[in-house]
Scaffold this motif. Structure first.
Motif, PDB file in Angstrom:
ATOM      1  N   CYS B  20      18.804 -12.573-114.661  1.00  0.00           N
ATOM      2  CA  CYS B  20      20.229 -12.774-114.908  1.00  0.00           C
ATOM      3  C   CYS B  20      20.866 -13.414-113.669  1.00  0.00           C
ATOM      4  CB  CYS B  20      20.881 -11.443-115.226  1.00  0.00           C
ATOM      5  SG  CYS B  20      22.675 -11.528-115.361  1.00  0.00           S
ATOM      6  N   CYS B  35      22.008 -10.370-120.966  1.00  0.00           N
ATOM      7  CA  CYS B  35      21.560  -9.431-119.934  1.00  0.00           C
ATOM      8  C   CYS B  35      21.711  -8.011-120.458  1.00  0.00           C
ATOM      9  CB  CYS B  35      22.391  -9.625-118.663  1.00  0.00           C
ATOM     10  SG  CYS B  35      21.982  -8.443-117.368  1.00  0.00           S
ATOM     11  N   CYS B  40      26.815  -5.254-116.400  1.00  0.00           N
ATOM     12  CA  CYS B  40      26.883  -6.695-116.120  1.00  0.00           C
ATOM     13  C   CYS B  40      27.647  -7.414-117.229  1.00  0.00           C
ATOM     14  CB  CYS B  40      25.463  -7.257-116.021  1.00  0.00           C
ATOM     15  SG  CYS B  40      25.408  -9.032-115.721  1.00  0.00           S
TER      16      CYS B  40
HETATM   17 ZN   LIG Z   1      23.156  -9.302-115.621  1.00  0.00          ZN
END
Ligand SMILES: [Zn+2]
Lengths: 396, 141
Positions: B20, B35, B40
């Motif tokens: 990522c 991801c 995130c």
């Molecule tokens: Zn990520």
């Protein structure tokens, strides 16, 4: 803490390789649970089934199939699929309905007719399915994962194959006392050692078989139980259905790799430990309060792992706890008094329900020759493929 | 089936994962859509080669013929294969794979070093299906 529900009835169909359909096993278990509860099928406001596969699309069936077999009577219905945790999710769904006031009394049923040999993924080319991929690319059956865990315990904690064999010896002795178990003969350590290696270091008698079987529970509100004159029912205090926390760093079936911990530090404690922790927190009890535990002994070595994950002992001390006799009948915390999967084999949608049946009988004092004296609190623990947690805490 | 899971020949053979661009999480098998780090906001996923060498996390074997979709010739006697779960230090990931043919559990120890090499999953008259295998390097400490 959430509210409690009462276990009014528990029932099973004996496990084995009977060659009949799962509906028959489920209906037999359901009728036994209803009789145990002193209720008629018509008294049931809701039925929740733990799913199995019936050939053909969509093929995943349970609740309505059992309702039809018992006779359509208009009950609310739900079906759940969560692999080996299906039974616990069925209990969770039933509990949620009761606590929400949607139903006073709910029948929970799980049953399966297992295929012969290794479990395998459904047919067809399905490269989007991790379960299909691990078979196709690696030939990694369930026992090979159990072998990896067992070898890791030997390397890290100093467990021995003799320790693993003693788990089978213990569970087989208990299964011999259980009329619902598939295997009802004591097993010696020599017999384990003489059985064929399946996935090094595990032998045939270290690994649970596949079985047919069925299990059912009748759950109700505490108020309903009181109205029925059941003043002190076995109560379900917690149902843990948690998922793992990212990154999940212990290789789990059916995955080819773990999550990477390169960017995010793993939480303290494994997924399995978090399943138990969630149950303890919800019930407001701890491992020191337990009278017994029913754990998911897919392999003998995995039972030792659960001792640690349940907090019955410290990390790496599972084999020591076993050697001390703490988990045997008469010990501080008997484990798998039913005989466990070692004696039952896997009937996937039924097994988490069957674990609660054993707790119910033990907490009532109805477990016969397997009875744990003064049993007050019990926990079940299980884990479903694809990240399904499962634990139930019941008390008297 | 496993398009983009590995690349290269000989000493250049590597497993391929993705990383990522926002949080640097690594994924194998490759994750190309989003991801999976719950903290995130999800950046682009970029293909990366994984470390070629790692340490044995655990190992076992398959003394019985696995069912389909594993492809074996039922006419031939079953030759057990060895499976190794390997810890890659830089990626902090454990990757399962078959050992190169001929390596048995007696040749392995937890903590020993292995490296990734190309291998044959199976072949018929028309196609050879390539896969990855783990091969001990002989380094044990
Ligand atoms: Zn990520």
């Amino acid at each position: 803490m959430t509210g409690e529900v009462a276990v009014l009835g528990a029932g099973m169909h004996p496990w084995g390789k009977w060659g009949r359909g799962f509906v028959e096993y489920g209906v037999t278990a359901a009728r036994a649970a209803l009789a145990d509860a002193g209720l008629e099928w018509r008294d049931i406001g809701s039925i929740v089934g733990a799913d199995t596969v019936r050939g053909g699309y969509p093929g995943y069936v349970a609740g309505a199939t059992f309702a039809k077999a018992l006779g359509w009577q208009g009950a609310r219905v739900a079906s759940v699929y969560a692999a080996c945790a299906s039974g616990a999710q069925a209990v969770a769904a039933a509990r949620a309905q009761i606590l929400a006031g949607l139903a006073d009394v709910v029948l929970v049923v799980g049953a399966d007719a297992a295929p012969k040999g290794f479990f395998r993924p459904a047919g067809g080319d399905r490269p989007e399915d991790p379960d299909w991929l691990r078979f196709r690319i690696l030939g990694a059956t369930n026992p090979t994962y159990f072998g990896l865990y067992a070898r890791r315990r030997i390397a890290v904690h100093g467990d021995t194959v003799e320790d693993f064999a003693q788990v089978k010896v213990k569970n087989a002795a208990l299964g011999a006392l259980n009329p619902y178990a598939r295997y009802r003969k004591p097993v010696s350590a020599e017999e384990v050692a003489a059985s064929a290696v399946v996935a090094d270091p595990l032998r045939l008698l270290d690994i649970c078989a596949t079985s047919d079987g069925g299990a059912a529970l009748v759950l109700s509100s505490m108020e309903f139980a009181r109205r029925r004159g059941v003043a002190e029912p076995v109560r379900i205090r917690a149902v843990s259905t948690v998922t793992p926390t990212y990154p999940n760093t212990v290789l789990d079936l059916p995955d080819i790799a773990t999550d990477s911990a390169a960017a995010v530090e793993p939480a303290t404690g494994t997924f399995r430990a978090s399943i138990a922790r969630a149950a303890y927190e919800e019930a407001g009890v701890g491992p020191e309060d337990l009278s017994l535990a029913e754990v998911y002994d897919l392999s003998t070595a995995l039972e030792l792992q659960w001792y640690e994950d349940l907090g019955l002992c410290g990390e790496g001390e599972g084999a020591k706890l076993l050697r001390e006799g703490a988990t045997a009948p008469g010990g501080r915390i008997p484990v798998n008094t039913s005989g466990g999967l070692a004696s039952f084999g896997e009937a996937v949608p039924a097994q988490a329900i069957a674990q609660v049946c054993e707790l119910t009988w033990q907490l009532r004092g109805d477990a016969g020759a397997r009875q744990v004296e003064h049993a007050r609190v019990g926990i079940t623990a299980n884990q479903g493929l694809f990240g399904h947690g499962s634990a139930v805490i019941a008390m008297r | 089936m496993v398009t983009g899971w590995f690349a290269g020949e000989g000493d250049d053979f590597t497993l391929l994962g993705t990383r990522c661009s926002a949080c640097a999480s690594v994924f194998f098998p490759r994750e190309d859509s989003h991801c999976r780090n719950p903290g995130c906001d999800s950046g682009d996923l970029v293909e990366i080669p994984l470390s070629r060498r790692g340490r044995v996390w655990s190992y076992t074997d398959s003394q019985y013929r696995p069912p389909s979709p594993y492809v074996t010739d039922p006419e031939l006697p079953w030759e057990p294969h060895t499976l190794i779960a390997v810890e890659l230090a830089a990626e902090r990931i454990v990757v399962l794979g078959q050992a190169v043919p001929g390596v048995t559990v007696a040749d392995l120890a937890v903590g020993a070093e292995v490296e990734v090499v190309p291998g044959v999953l199976h072949e018929d008259g028309e196609t050879v299906w390539t896969t990855w295998h783990w091969r001990p390097t002989g380094v044990t400490a």
